[in-house]
Enzyme design. Sequence first.
Site, PDB file in Angstrom:
ATOM      1  CD  GLU A 116      -1.323   2.504   2.610  1.00  0.00           C
ATOM      2  OE1 GLU A 116      -1.242   2.312   1.615  1.00  0.00           O
ATOM      3  OE2 GLU A 116      -1.755   2.091   3.396  1.00  0.00           O
TER       4      GLU A 116
ATOM      5  CB  CYS B  82      -1.977   6.820   2.873  1.00  0.00           C
ATOM      6  SG  CYS B  82      -2.559   5.553   4.216  1.00  0.00           S
TER       7      CYS B  82
HETATM    8  P1  NAP Z   1       9.520   3.449   2.695  1.00  0.00           P
HETATM    9  O1  NAP Z   1      11.187   4.470   2.607  1.00  0.00           O
HETATM   10  O2  NAP Z   1       9.006   2.890   1.759  1.00  0.00           O
HETATM   11  O3  NAP Z   1      10.126   2.339   4.029  1.00  0.00           O
HETATM   12  C1  NAP Z   1       9.062   1.517   4.796  1.00  0.00           C
HETATM   13  C2  NAP Z   1       9.369   0.221   4.804  1.00  0.00           C
HETATM   14  O4  NAP Z   1      10.453  -0.201   3.827  1.00  0.00           O
HETATM   15  C3  NAP Z   1      11.198   0.562   5.536  1.00  0.00           C
HETATM   16  O5  NAP Z   1      10.869  -0.399   6.712  1.00  0.00           O
HETATM   17  C4  NAP Z   1      12.016  -0.140   4.473  1.00  0.00           C
HETATM   18  O6  NAP Z   1      13.852  -0.231   5.885  1.00  0.00           O
HETATM   19  C5  NAP Z   1      11.911  -0.017   3.512  1.00  0.00           C
HETATM   20  N1  NAP Z   1      12.235  -0.282   2.257  1.00  0.00           N
HETATM   21  C6  NAP Z   1      12.726   0.846   1.599  1.00  0.00           C
HETATM   22  N2  NAP Z   1      12.631   0.833   0.680  1.00  0.00           N
HETATM   23  C7  NAP Z   1      13.244  -0.441   0.163  1.00  0.00           C
HETATM   24  C8  NAP Z   1      14.245  -1.383  -0.259  1.00  0.00           C
HETATM   25  N3  NAP Z   1      14.145  -1.076  -1.547  1.00  0.00           N
HETATM   26  N4  NAP Z   1      14.336  -2.757  -0.017  1.00  0.00           N
HETATM   27  C9  NAP Z   1      13.560  -2.787   0.679  1.00  0.00           C
HETATM   28  N5  NAP Z   1      13.283  -2.926   2.111  1.00  0.00           N
HETATM   29  C10 NAP Z   1      13.431  -1.192   1.636  1.00  0.00           C
HETATM   30  O7  NAP Z   1       8.818   4.325   4.316  1.00  0.00           O
HETATM   31  P2  NAP Z   1       8.685   5.175   5.254  1.00  0.00           P
HETATM   32  O8  NAP Z   1      10.532   5.094   5.950  1.00  0.00           O
HETATM   33  O9  NAP Z   1       7.373   4.766   5.755  1.00  0.00           O
HETATM   34  O10 NAP Z   1       8.933   6.970   5.180  1.00  0.00           O
HETATM   35  C11 NAP Z   1       9.345   7.325   4.162  1.00  0.00           C
HETATM   36  C12 NAP Z   1       8.418   7.765   2.832  1.00  0.00           C
HETATM   37  O11 NAP Z   1       7.235   6.986   2.413  1.00  0.00           O
HETATM   38  C13 NAP Z   1       7.822   9.332   3.957  1.00  0.00           C
HETATM   39  O12 NAP Z   1       8.247  10.149   3.771  1.00  0.00           O
HETATM   40  C14 NAP Z   1       6.302   9.058   2.429  1.00  0.00           C
HETATM   41  O13 NAP Z   1       6.481  10.049   1.591  1.00  0.00           O
HETATM   42  C15 NAP Z   1       5.964   7.897   2.335  1.00  0.00           C
HETATM   43  N6  NAP Z   1       4.847   6.843   3.629  1.00  0.00           N
HETATM   44  C16 NAP Z   1       3.971   6.846   2.786  1.00  0.00           C
HETATM   45  C17 NAP Z   1       3.059   5.949   3.915  1.00  0.00           C
HETATM   46  C18 NAP Z   1       1.964   5.852   2.859  1.00  0.00           C
HETATM   47  O14 NAP Z   1       0.704   5.261   3.483  1.00  0.00           O
HETATM   48  N7  NAP Z   1       1.303   6.298   1.929  1.00  0.00           N
HETATM   49  C19 NAP Z   1       3.157   5.822   4.495  1.00  0.00           C
HETATM   50  C20 NAP Z   1       4.079   5.989   5.020  1.00  0.00           C
HETATM   51  C21 NAP Z   1       5.155   6.181   4.380  1.00  0.00           C
HETATM   52  P3  NAP Z   1      14.346   0.630   6.313  1.00  0.00           P
HETATM   53  O15 NAP Z   1      13.873   1.883   7.105  1.00  0.00           O
HETATM   54  O16 NAP Z   1      14.947  -0.080   6.676  1.00  0.00           O
HETATM   55  O17 NAP Z   1      15.398   1.468   5.427  1.00  0.00           O
END
Ligand code: NAP
Length: 523
Positions: free
Chosen positions: A264, A301
């Site tokens: 999601e 989200c």
């Molecule tokens: P994220 O960067 O997508 O990371 C979520 C999880 O996925 C983390 O545990 C991260 O691991 C892992 N991950 C990310 N890229 C990966 C990859 N290439 N391979 C394997 N694992 C990977 O999201 P976030 O840390 O929650 O927040 C960052 C951004 O995501 C926010 O600024 C926002 O834009 C977006 N976000 C969107 C929603 C939504 O519901 N739409 C919710 C939360 C966040 P690590 O942290 O261990 O690196």
Amino acid sequence: MISGKNYIGDKLSSTSSVTFKTFNPLINLENDVIFFEASDSEIQKATKIASEAFRHYKQVSAEDRARFLVQISDELNLISDDIVNIYCKETGLPEARCLGELGRTMNQLKSFANLLLEGSFQEVSIDTPIPDRKPISKPDLRKMLTPIGPVVVFGASNFPLAYSTAGGDTASALAAGCPVILKSHPMHAGTGELVSAAIIRAAKKTNMPNGVFSNLNSKGIEVGVKLVNSPDIKAVGFTGSLKGGRAIYDLASKRNHPIPVFAEMGSVNPVLIFPKKLEKGYDELAKKFAKSITIGSGQFCTNPGVIISFESETFDLFINKLVEEIEQISPSCMLHPNIYSAYNSGIQKINKNKNVTKLTNDKIKPEINLPTHVISSVSAKKFVEDKSLQNEIFGPCSLIIKCKNTDELHEVIESFEGQLTGTILAESNDIHLTQKIIDALELKVGRIIFNGVPTGVEVCPSMTHGGPYPASTDSRFTAVGTNSIKRWLRPVSFQDFPQNLLPDELKDNNPLNIMRSIDGIVK
Ligand code: NAP
């Protein structure tokens, strides 16, 4: 006491030298506890015991799985004070939000327990044989949904409880009969450990097999990558960014045996306002949306990222009021400096876009981790031309789109990528609101809201929290509500089986007393 260690089944473990700390965004300082990233051997052990646990756990009765889920809820309740303490330090979110999220998490667990007791989620279908059918006989066929196997759940940064360790993905997978390995979110590893300890206690008290749940810490993406690539893992649940979700989806599809990833991801959640609604009370509407855009610092989200209407004097009055209201709301702390800086860079990009006009002004000097609320506007034509304006900016901002006529409104709707939600604000007799518009919006979203706000996702069977890509990787499923269990189940048919060798769900005498479809009739 938080140890900073991983839970490999019921054992605490810390064999890696890679460590990290969580961060308190309110004081802009690291928290004290040192967390140990899961090592390769810990990852392998967790996946192996999950695979072994699956053989037993899939045989555990629905009634006993329901007891396990209720016990998790009870264990969480017992440690609510400890959870509040660490949750607030790791997120900057207030106590009330933590308690609300905890209540939601406990209710989710209980709602899956009720679903298990009711039984229809297994979609049992029995087609009785017709031995003398011509030209060939019809066999006895019986079908039910069975658990897919061990699941990896990626904890979400923005919901440390409800979409993380014991959140919706975990609750639905455990309900389905799948062991869970939680890839803990590094921003709230302490909250994750406390909740994991509650799950482990509940598993022991209800005699669940060791390995039914493990919690692995990570500092970077490596742990998640290794988990997704493990042959013992059969499905993945993810909430987060499009970049992260897509990377995990691609990884899973490149495995020797590809597995489903239910991710999601981002959404701008378009809101369509029709003229009669504005005429009826633009003032109240603006107040309502100022709150919806800024609640939780916009870190949802379902945040309304795009608001669309026709050029008019009343729409201008609405916009002015929205700007006035949003400027008056005090900014609230964002979850982490990384999310704060991602928000600022998203805002900078949009400010630099020559087709976009910034409507709010920066009277308040931004303080660290306290975001500036931003409203900007763009013409429908430019929005349609520039796909980058559809990128989710995670935080308290919204882009206003002004359309000259209904043709332009159609073009805007057509230009949207898949979304979690679409909102219509209208009077039912508004001539501009045609079936064509509703149909066009329906093609783009998982949930259409009439005269409401998209924030606030009710947990119930009729909720769809998902949508066409890139809102999610599989628009046929929901991440919220009891139907989310379907992500972790697969159908199996039993053909011409003797009664004594059939699962209880499929036996003629229906010993579990569950609802089943027999020759097309639900009984
Ligand atoms: P994220 O960067 O997508 O990371 C979520 C999880 O996925 C983390 O545990 C991260 O691991 C892992 N991950 C990310 N890229 C990966 C990859 N290439 N391979 C394997 N694992 C990977 O999201 P976030 O840390 O929650 O927040 C960052 C951004 O995501 C926010 O600024 C926002 O834009 C977006 N976000 C969107 C929603 C939504 O519901 N739409 C919710 C939360 C966040 P690590 O942290 O261990 O690196």
